[in-house]
Design a protein around this motif. Sequence first.
Motif, short mmCIF file in Angstrom:
data_model
loop_
_atom_site.label_atom_id
_atom_site.label_comp_id
_atom_site.label_asym_id
_atom_site.label_seq_id
_atom_site.Cartn_x
_atom_site.Cartn_y
_atom_site.Cartn_z
N ASP A 100 20.77 2.20 -13.51
CA ASP A 100 21.86 2.99 -12.91
C ASP A 100 21.95 4.38 -13.53
O ASP A 100 22.16 5.38 -12.83
CB ASP A 100 23.20 2.27 -13.12
CG ASP A 100 23.39 1.07 -12.21
OD1 ASP A 100 22.80 1.03 -11.12
OD2 ASP A 100 24.17 0.17 -12.60
N THR A 101 21.83 4.44 -14.85
CA THR A 101 21.96 5.71 -15.56
C THR A 101 20.89 6.70 -15.14
O THR A 101 21.16 7.87 -14.88
CB THR A 101 21.90 5.47 -17.08
OG1 THR A 101 23.00 4.65 -17.48
CG2 THR A 101 21.93 6.78 -17.85
N SER A 181 24.62 -6.12 -5.33
CA SER A 181 25.96 -5.67 -5.67
C SER A 181 26.04 -4.16 -5.51
O SER A 181 25.08 -3.52 -5.07
CB SER A 181 26.32 -6.08 -7.10
OG SER A 181 27.69 -5.84 -7.38
N SER A 182 27.18 -3.59 -5.88
CA SER A 182 27.41 -2.16 -5.70
C SER A 182 26.60 -1.31 -6.67
O SER A 182 26.38 -0.12 -6.43
CB SER A 182 28.89 -1.85 -5.85
OG SER A 182 29.37 -2.26 -7.13
N CYS A 183 26.20 -1.88 -7.79
CA CYS A 183 25.35 -1.18 -8.75
C CYS A 183 24.47 -2.20 -9.45
O CYS A 183 24.73 -3.41 -9.42
CB CYS A 183 26.18 -0.39 -9.76
SG CYS A 183 27.19 -1.41 -10.86
N ALA A 184 23.42 -1.72 -10.09
CA ALA A 184 22.47 -2.62 -10.74
C ALA A 184 23.10 -3.34 -11.93
O ALA A 184 22.77 -4.49 -12.21
CB ALA A 184 21.24 -1.85 -11.18
N ALA A 185 24.01 -2.68 -12.66
CA ALA A 185 24.63 -3.30 -13.83
C ALA A 185 25.43 -4.54 -13.43
O ALA A 185 25.32 -5.60 -14.05
CB ALA A 185 25.52 -2.30 -14.55
N LYS A 186 26.25 -4.42 -12.38
CA LYS A 186 27.03 -5.57 -11.92
C LYS A 186 26.12 -6.67 -11.38
O LYS A 186 26.37 -7.87 -11.61
CB LYS A 186 28.02 -5.14 -10.85
CG LYS A 186 29.21 -4.37 -11.38
CD LYS A 186 30.21 -4.08 -10.26
CE LYS A 186 31.41 -3.32 -10.75
NZ LYS A 186 32.37 -3.04 -9.67
#
Length: 286
Positions: A100-101, A181-186
Amino acid sequence: MNPTAVILPCGTRLHLQHGPIDLIISADGQRERAFEAANARFRTVLTELVAELDALKQPITPTAECPNGAVAQRMHAAAMTYVGYGFLTRMAAVAGSVADTVLNAMTDGADVRRAYVNNGGDIALHLQEGESYSSAMVGHDGRELGQIIIQSGYNVGGIATSGRHGRSLSCGIADSVTVLSSCAAKADVAATLIANAVDLASHPAITRLPANEVVDDSDLGKRPVVVGCGPLTQPDRNTALRAGHDCALTMVKQNTIHAAALFLQNDALAIGSNMLISYSRAKEHA
């Protein structure tokens, strides 16, 4: 070892590597500028993580303090989303948070229609209007398990896969669990938790060892992790998959994930939407 950056022979993908972090990056649009931004941001990622590694390995609690680094803060936010689902450390979000970063740096630094950052199978995804992304879900034995088809309007920003055959240790017996999901971390944290939930307590076909006997610095400490799983009966597979299904369904209802596909030996279950089209290996041969 210093970070390395190499354009792959196809000319459209960038390979970034530093220590255990290994990224494959693609971008359509201002590709050169996007790759420059990705490389610049990537150079300090591992150093930032190492500086807070001890804290990031501690169990997350509702009152846990937020760490200092930008990547660590993403890890913290993702883990806090799932507090209450069971034992969890921020490290469950590390691969997705790195992806994500780096993707965020690319989209801030360049105009890209479509881009992804693939961190060992955990993918941060950017799609402008009208763009799409598709990929195969592949098992540890190289066989195709299903397809992922994402359109720009689906609001999917992350794909992650976890299970006992992945890079990290697992407390469950799932061969793999893929989450959108909405982002890779989640997605990363959710895949870990759902894969842990696919399990059968005290089953004789399952072999477990304390995590720190398998990987001496594991953030799981002495918690038992699965190191082997023999053939299971159909009722046993159903029971294990249903436990994972119930965990994933709760996440879908709470809007923390969009969809999940769970795989165990010859069986599969999909939850959420038609973005994940899964099928078992048994059905492949039907």
